[in-house]
Design a protein around this motif. Sequence first.
Motif, mmCIF file in Angstrom:
data_model
loop_
_atom_site.group_PDB
_atom_site.id
_atom_site.type_symbol
_atom_site.label_atom_id
_atom_site.label_comp_id
_atom_site.label_asym_id
_atom_site.label_seq_id
_atom_site.Cartn_x
_atom_site.Cartn_y
_atom_site.Cartn_z
ATOM 1 N N GLU A 47 0.862 -0.873 -0.211
ATOM 2 C CA GLU A 47 0.194 0.069 -0.714
ATOM 3 C C GLU A 47 0.699 0.889 -0.102
ATOM 4 O OE1 GLU A 47 -3.192 0.143 -0.264
ATOM 5 O OE2 GLU A 47 -3.079 -2.092 -0.573
ATOM 6 N N ALA A 48 2.232 1.329 -0.200
ATOM 7 C CA ALA A 48 2.585 2.301 0.451
ATOM 8 C C ALA A 48 2.746 3.313 -0.918
ATOM 9 C CB ALA A 48 4.116 1.672 1.438
ATOM 10 N N VAL A 49 3.514 1.971 -1.540
ATOM 11 C CA VAL A 49 3.194 2.805 -3.408
ATOM 12 C C VAL A 49 2.383 3.720 -3.774
ATOM 13 C CG1 VAL A 49 3.476 1.646 -5.863
ATOM 14 C CG2 VAL A 49 4.371 0.152 -4.245
ATOM 15 N N ASN A 50 1.185 3.371 -3.521
ATOM 16 C CA ASN A 50 -0.038 4.357 -3.516
ATOM 17 C C ASN A 50 0.805 5.710 -2.756
ATOM 18 O OD1 ASN A 50 -1.258 2.862 -5.341
ATOM 19 N ND2 ASN A 50 -2.328 1.903 -4.156
ATOM 20 N N LYS A 51 0.820 5.768 -1.432
ATOM 21 C CA LYS A 51 1.343 7.172 -0.626
ATOM 22 C C LYS A 51 2.174 7.741 -1.455
ATOM 23 C CE LYS A 51 0.209 9.300 3.146
ATOM 24 N NZ LYS A 51 -0.577 10.004 3.053
ATOM 25 N N LEU A 52 3.001 6.715 -1.581
ATOM 26 C CA LEU A 52 4.900 7.420 -2.519
ATOM 27 C C LEU A 52 4.204 8.604 -3.547
ATOM 28 C CD1 LEU A 52 6.981 4.083 -2.177
ATOM 29 C CD2 LEU A 52 6.904 6.554 -0.615
ATOM 30 N N LYS A 53 3.451 8.402 -3.927
ATOM 31 C CA LYS A 53 2.845 8.856 -5.370
ATOM 32 C C LYS A 53 2.500 10.652 -4.496
ATOM 33 C CE LYS A 53 1.207 4.942 -8.359
ATOM 34 N NZ LYS A 53 -0.449 4.381 -8.068
ATOM 35 N N GLU A 54 2.669 10.911 -3.796
ATOM 36 C CA GLU A 54 1.955 11.867 -3.208
ATOM 37 C C GLU A 54 2.873 12.761 -2.973
ATOM 38 O OE1 GLU A 54 -0.424 11.068 0.185
ATOM 39 O OE2 GLU A 54 -1.166 9.988 -0.815
ATOM 40 N N TYR A 55 4.496 11.943 -3.502
ATOM 41 C CA TYR A 55 5.678 12.531 -2.803
ATOM 42 C C TYR A 55 6.677 13.095 -3.955
ATOM 43 C CZ TYR A 55 3.619 12.849 2.024
ATOM 44 O OH TYR A 55 3.119 12.456 3.214
ATOM 45 N N ASP A 56 7.218 13.822 -4.437
ATOM 46 C CA ASP A 56 9.067 13.540 -4.820
ATOM 47 C C ASP A 56 9.083 12.710 -4.564
ATOM 48 O OD1 ASP A 56 7.655 15.739 -6.235
ATOM 49 O OD2 ASP A 56 7.729 17.188 -5.298
ATOM 50 N N VAL A 77 7.386 1.588 -8.772
ATOM 51 C CA VAL A 77 7.582 2.504 -7.158
ATOM 52 C C VAL A 77 7.875 3.348 -8.486
ATOM 53 C CG1 VAL A 77 8.597 4.014 -4.857
ATOM 54 C CG2 VAL A 77 8.268 1.121 -5.287
ATOM 55 N N THR A 78 7.181 4.750 -8.672
ATOM 56 C CA THR A 78 7.636 5.658 -9.992
ATOM 57 C C THR A 78 8.204 7.111 -8.589
ATOM 58 O OG1 THR A 78 5.635 6.784 -9.428
ATOM 59 C CG2 THR A 78 6.152 5.621 -10.773
ATOM 60 N N THR A 79 8.140 7.208 -7.465
ATOM 61 C CA THR A 79 9.146 7.794 -6.450
ATOM 62 C C THR A 79 10.341 7.547 -6.161
ATOM 63 O OG1 THR A 79 6.650 8.549 -5.584
ATOM 64 C CG2 THR A 79 8.512 9.552 -4.226
ATOM 65 N N PRO A 80 11.604 8.065 -6.838
ATOM 66 C CA PRO A 80 12.521 7.890 -5.844
ATOM 67 C C PRO A 80 12.454 7.519 -4.119
ATOM 68 C CG PRO A 80 12.970 10.440 -6.736
ATOM 69 C CD PRO A 80 11.264 9.386 -7.108
#
Length: 141
Positions: A47-56, A77-80
Amino acid sequence: MIKILISCGAGMSSSFLAQKLQNACIEKGLDQEYSFDFYPIHMAGVEAVNKLKEYDVCMVCPHLRLFVKDLCAKQNVTTPIYVLPPRMYGTMFLDQVVTDAKDIVEGFKQDHMNPWHFPGEDNPLKVRRRFAYRNQDQDKE
């Protein structure tokens, strides 16, 4: 604005550090340029993958290095995600964290490596610096 997520295993230390960094941003008048938040990505699992999308960028504590490596290998994972060196995680100087965050975002745009790391720092536990990668010469004791 660069949105930075700080994460540890359960959110205990990351919540403290994120608040410390956000307060420092406000004190220095940088709260329109940077924002800090915390989230326990380890407990969230995939579920962290979706949360990470909110950040740079997501900066995680050193003990999550294996979890992060596994997460990035299994998920898109599209956020570094950057595993902080232990000494840097212990100090968290605002200007140094922000400098690394900007460099990570730019580096990720070029190579899409995840988890992301600076040249020669693929094992965060061996990194001894407290300062940003580009400022590491200042870290001589």
